[in-house]
Write a protein that holds these residues in place. Structure first.
Motif, PDB file in Angstrom:
ATOM      1  N   ARG A 229      -1.757 -15.513  -3.753  1.00 49.68           N
ATOM      2  CA  ARG A 229      -1.596 -15.540  -2.300  1.00 49.68           C
ATOM      3  C   ARG A 229      -1.923 -16.923  -1.741  1.00 49.68           C
ATOM      4  O   ARG A 229      -2.716 -17.688  -2.303  1.00 49.68           O
ATOM      5  CB  ARG A 229      -2.506 -14.480  -1.654  1.00 49.68           C
TER       6      ARG A 229
ATOM      7  N   SER B 166       0.321 -19.637  -8.808  1.00 55.35           N
ATOM      8  CA  SER B 166      -0.149 -18.510  -9.617  1.00 55.35           C
ATOM      9  C   SER B 166       0.059 -18.784 -11.097  1.00 55.35           C
ATOM     10  O   SER B 166       0.899 -19.596 -11.500  1.00 55.35           O
ATOM     11  CB  SER B 166       0.605 -17.236  -9.223  1.00 55.35           C
TER      12      SER B 166
ATOM     13  N   MET C 238       1.688  -7.656 -14.083  1.00 56.51           N
ATOM     14  CA  MET C 238       2.638  -7.954 -13.025  1.00 56.51           C
ATOM     15  C   MET C 238       3.906  -8.500 -13.658  1.00 56.51           C
ATOM     16  O   MET C 238       3.956  -8.763 -14.870  1.00 56.51           O
ATOM     17  CB  MET C 238       2.082  -8.976 -12.024  1.00 56.51           C
TER      18      MET C 238
ATOM     19  N   ARG D  76       8.370 -11.093  -7.017  1.00 59.29           N
ATOM     20  CA  ARG D  76       7.186 -10.574  -7.710  1.00 59.29           C
ATOM     21  C   ARG D  76       7.065  -9.070  -7.500  1.00 59.29           C
ATOM     22  O   ARG D  76       7.345  -8.561  -6.426  1.00 59.29           O
ATOM     23  CB  ARG D  76       5.934 -11.271  -7.174  1.00 59.29           C
ATOM     24  N   ARG D  77       6.632  -8.387  -8.528  1.00 60.76           N
ATOM     25  CA  ARG D  77       6.314  -6.974  -8.421  1.00 60.76           C
ATOM     26  C   ARG D  77       4.977  -6.723  -9.136  1.00 60.76           C
ATOM     27  O   ARG D  77       4.727  -7.257 -10.212  1.00 60.76           O
ATOM     28  CB  ARG D  77       7.395  -6.103  -9.080  1.00 60.76           C
ATOM     29  N   GLY D  78       4.144  -5.895  -8.560  1.00 60.07           N
ATOM     30  CA  GLY D  78       2.872  -5.551  -9.168  1.00 60.07           C
ATOM     31  C   GLY D  78       1.843  -6.658  -8.990  1.00 60.07           C
ATOM     32  O   GLY D  78       2.010  -7.569  -8.185  1.00 60.07           O
TER      33      GLY D  78
ATOM     34  N   TYR E  76      -1.311  -6.136  -7.937  1.00 60.56           N
ATOM     35  CA  TYR E  76      -2.098  -5.897  -6.733  1.00 60.56           C
ATOM     36  C   TYR E  76      -3.532  -5.454  -7.047  1.00 60.56           C
ATOM     37  O   TYR E  76      -4.234  -4.979  -6.164  1.00 60.56           O
ATOM     38  CB  TYR E  76      -1.412  -4.832  -5.869  1.00 60.56           C
ATOM     39  N   GLY E  77      -3.940  -5.595  -8.305  1.00 60.20           N
ATOM     40  CA  GLY E  77      -5.303  -5.245  -8.668  1.00 60.20           C
ATOM     41  C   GLY E  77      -5.421  -3.845  -9.238  1.00 60.20           C
ATOM     42  O   GLY E  77      -4.507  -3.025  -9.157  1.00 60.20           O
TER      43      GLY E  77
ATOM     44  N   MET F 202      -4.706  -0.655  -6.944  1.00 57.99           N
ATOM     45  CA  MET F 202      -3.375  -0.393  -6.389  1.00 57.99           C
ATOM     46  C   MET F 202      -2.261  -0.421  -7.422  1.00 57.99           C
ATOM     47  O   MET F 202      -1.222   0.211  -7.226  1.00 57.99           O
ATOM     48  CB  MET F 202      -3.048  -1.412  -5.283  1.00 57.99           C
ATOM     49  N   SER F 203      -2.441  -1.168  -8.507  1.00 57.05           N
ATOM     50  CA  SER F 203      -1.338  -1.264  -9.460  1.00 57.05           C
ATOM     51  C   SER F 203      -1.876  -1.518 -10.868  1.00 57.05           C
ATOM     52  O   SER F 203      -2.673  -0.741 -11.366  1.00 57.05           O
ATOM     53  CB  SER F 203      -0.344  -2.346  -9.032  1.00 57.05           C
ATOM     54  N   ASP F 204      -1.438  -2.588 -11.516  1.00 59.73           N
ATOM     55  CA  ASP F 204      -1.853  -2.937 -12.884  1.00 59.73           C
ATOM     56  C   ASP F 204      -1.457  -1.886 -13.916  1.00 59.73           C
ATOM     57  O   ASP F 204      -2.116  -1.710 -14.945  1.00 59.73           O
ATOM     58  CB  ASP F 204      -3.362  -3.213 -12.953  1.00 59.73           C
TER      59      ASP F 204
END
Length: 299
Positions: A74, A98, A122, A134-136, A138-139, A142-144
């Motif tokens: 971010r 990133s 991700m 980007r997809r995924g 988010y930690g 929320m995702s991973d």
């Protein structure tokens, strides 16, 4: 020209110093992942890592530095770390991005996808128009999906169910009980309540071991993780032209050639004719160095 490319990860950091054509020095360091409020500390660690090698090359300040940092997806974290690196005065020009973007650069293709599975997961893609998607990532809350954390978490859940008799028997019960210091399942329960995501991810080798020995629960956990990662890749396909061949590179400990998920993901993606799976894993630090060279050449 002296350029520095740096891959700052959650468990290790790799820096590469090079001139306009060749790699001159490669340095390995400890973790350098970025988190809000840690910019000054991460920048100081990076500076300590590269300052000595720069002096050994007879240079006080590089022409450019590009850092790809885990946790810096971010803008807020990128700006924080960039400003802190400016203060260290180790390079005339600094860019922070990133870890996924430098991995995409290391793929060496204008059109491609990087799939990452380490502690987290991700996917990042770049299409023919140069648009990055980007997809995924988010930690762990929320995702991973398909990550080391997800695999370790699934293993703990299976152990709890097996212990209660609510789920099938699994070799994971004995393996995890033996790994966690203390006395039996009660120690595992206490440990699980305070374990950090990378502690949970450290259970992956036990899952891989059990799967190799034919444990059906462990195999199912890894199969699900592989399917989840393949789904991440597929989620990017609508962003690419239907006639494009898309290179796919892997990154992260779970996707190395001897890791537990690479073959599963590749098999799951076998029926996607647009995809060209690149063997092995990419070298993100080399991608950061390529970006740093371009930064150094800018007017």
């Amino acid at each position: 020209m002296i350029a520095i490319g740096l891959d700052a990860g959650g468990s290790k950091t790799t820096a590469v110093i090079g001139d306009g054509t060749s790699e001159m020095k490669r340095i390995a360091g400890t973790m350098g992942a970025m988190r809000p409020g840690l910019g000054v500390a991460v920048a100081a660690a990076i500076a300590d890592m590269v300052r000595g090698p720069l002096v050994a090359l007879g240079v006080r300040q590089a022409d450019a530095l590009v850092v790809g940092a885990a946790g810096a997806g971010r803008t807020e974290e990128q700006v924080e770390l960039r400003d802190a690196l400016w203060g260290e005065r180790i390079a005339k020009r600094v860019r922070v991005t990133s870890d996924a973007e430098i991995a995409l650069e290391a793929l060496g293709r204008p059109i491609g996808i990087i799939l990452i599975s380490g502690t987290g997961s991700m996917v990042l893609g770049r299409n023919a128009a140069g648009v990055v998607i980007r997809r995924g990532g988010y930690g762990w809350q929320m995702s991973d999906e398909g990550s080391g954390y997800a695999v370790g978490r699934a293993a703990l859940r299976a152990v709890g169910q097996a212990y209660d008799g609510r789920g099938p028997k699994t070799a994971l019960l004995d393996l995890i009980v033996k790994k966690i210091p203390g006395s039996g399942i009660e120690a595992v329960i206490r440990w699980s309540t305070i374990a950090r995501p990378f502690d949970i991810a450290a259970l992956v080798p036990l899952v891989a071991q059990a799967a190799r020995e034919g444990d059906k629960v462990a195999m199912a956990i890894l199969d699900e993780a592989g399917a989840d990662l393949a789904a991440l890749v597929r989620s990017l396909l609508p962003s690419f032209d239907a006639n494009e061949t898309i290179a796919v590179g892997y990154l992260g400990g779970l996707l190395t050639e001897d890791g537990p998920l690479a073959d599963r993901v590749t098999e799951s993606l076998r029926n996607e004719p647009r995809l060209e799976i690149i063997p092995g894993t990419v070298d993100p630090a080399s991608g950061a160095l390529a970006m740093s060279r371009r930064l150094a050449e800018q007017e």
